[in-house]
Design a protein around this motif. Structure first.
Motif: not given
Length: 335
Positions: A121, A137, A143, A168
């Motif tokens: 994402t 997410g 992400r 992340d």
């Protein structure tokens, strides 16, 4: 080929994809991942799609663009399917969500995901405070946010640092790859001395400059100062102090950098600012947690920032002179 499907459903979109596959031979068998782009339905949306199309030439994927429209409108999905030359090496599904659907985007995305394929994402604009807790997410193994696109980049970076979850990452970090490579290669040359201190100079609200300083603070185990420039764009210079003299990498014009170090001739290096296409291509090469990015976030709390702002042209020299003076006076450097 672009096919518009106004006021549609995910079922109708899937049927149309199957029809296109059977009629035109556009198959999903070679797709390596699903890239979900979460963005607003504005003038920047096409830039994000273009970046995804370019990235798909190295990473063939299904791209699902979630463009949130007016929440006060009647609930509906305006769909669009792009294949062939309008989709690079991927197939692009654009979902424009209105009304209550704009706040429940996960239900519109799940039926369109490729089975048994990783999900990434990407928020090309303003992203959530905690990407892993966001609706889109939660679906992803990876992400990608961009602190530079936020209204307050430094605050957004600090907030995401506190909410960091494995998977992340941030394009502000990806833009540092060339800087980090040059600094590491410079330290690999003799003399192999410990870095006594470091100074990172750059734009006041540059998240990449903050992350570079945090990375150095975490791994050098030495004092790192962050000097804020009043007019430079992005990173201006990095100075690493050693007993034999400083290593300095400066980029005053935003395009070409100069690396100077004791015993070596000055070298000019291409350090132009990287665009989203290059950064996205690099990020899609790995789907595992980025431990180095996590360490850089931890290092943000170890940076000694200065309130003084330097002009863009003199920032590198001022930082170098000041850090040199500190290296000659160890008692002051420790403070």
């Amino acid at each position: 080929m672009i096919i518009d499907l106004p006021s549609t459903t995910t079922s109708q979109l899937n049927k149309k994809l199957v029809e296109l596959r059977e009629r035109g031979g556009a198959v999903a068998l070679g797709r390596v991942l699903t890239l979900v782009i979460a963005a607003d339905d504005d003038e920047h949306l096409e830039d994000a799609i273009d970046a995804a199309n370019e990235a798909s030439r190295e990473h063939p994927s299904r791209v699902i663009v979630v463009a949130k429209g007016s929440k006060t409108a009647a609930p509906r999905i305006d769909g669009q399917i792009r294949v062939g030359g309008d989709a690079g090496a991927s197939e692009v599904i654009v979902l424009r969500l209105y009304g209550a659907l704009a706040s429940n985007s996960q239900s519109a995305v799940v039926p369109l995901l490729l089975p048994d394929a990783p999900i990434v994402t990407w928020w090309p604009g303003t992203g959530p405070r905690n990407p892993a807790a966001d609706q889109l997410g939660e679906l992803a193994q990876r992400r990608i946010t961009d602190s530079a696109a936020e209204k307050n980049p430094i605050r957004a970076l600090g907030t995401r640092g506190k909410a960091y979850t494995d998977g992340d990452t941030d394009l502000a970090w990806t833009r540092l790859t060339n800087w980090r490579a040059q600094l590491v290669s410079a330290l690999d040359l003799p003399p192999y001395e410990k870095v006594l201190s470091a100074t990172v100079t750059g734009e006041a609200d540059s998240p990449s400059t903050e992350l570079l300083a945090g990375w150095l603070a975490e791994y050098l185990k030495a004092p790192v100062r962050r000097v804020k420039s009043s007019s430079a764009q992005g990173i201006l210079s990095v100075t690493l102090e050693r007993r034999s003299g400083p290593i300095e990498l400066s980029r005053p014009d935003g395009r070409v950098g100069t690396l100077t170090q004791p015993g070596q001739p000055a070298r000019r290096i291409a350090l132009q600012r990287r665009d989203n296409k290059d950064c996205l291509i690099e990020e899609l090469r790995r789907l595992d947690p980025d431990e180095i990015y996590e360490a850089a976030l931890h290092g943000l709390g170890k940076i000694a920032a200065t309130a003084r702002k330097t002009p863009a042209g003199s920032g590198a020299k001022a930082a170098s002179k000041e850090s040199t003076a500190k290296a000659k006076a160890p008692a002051k450097a420790k403070s």
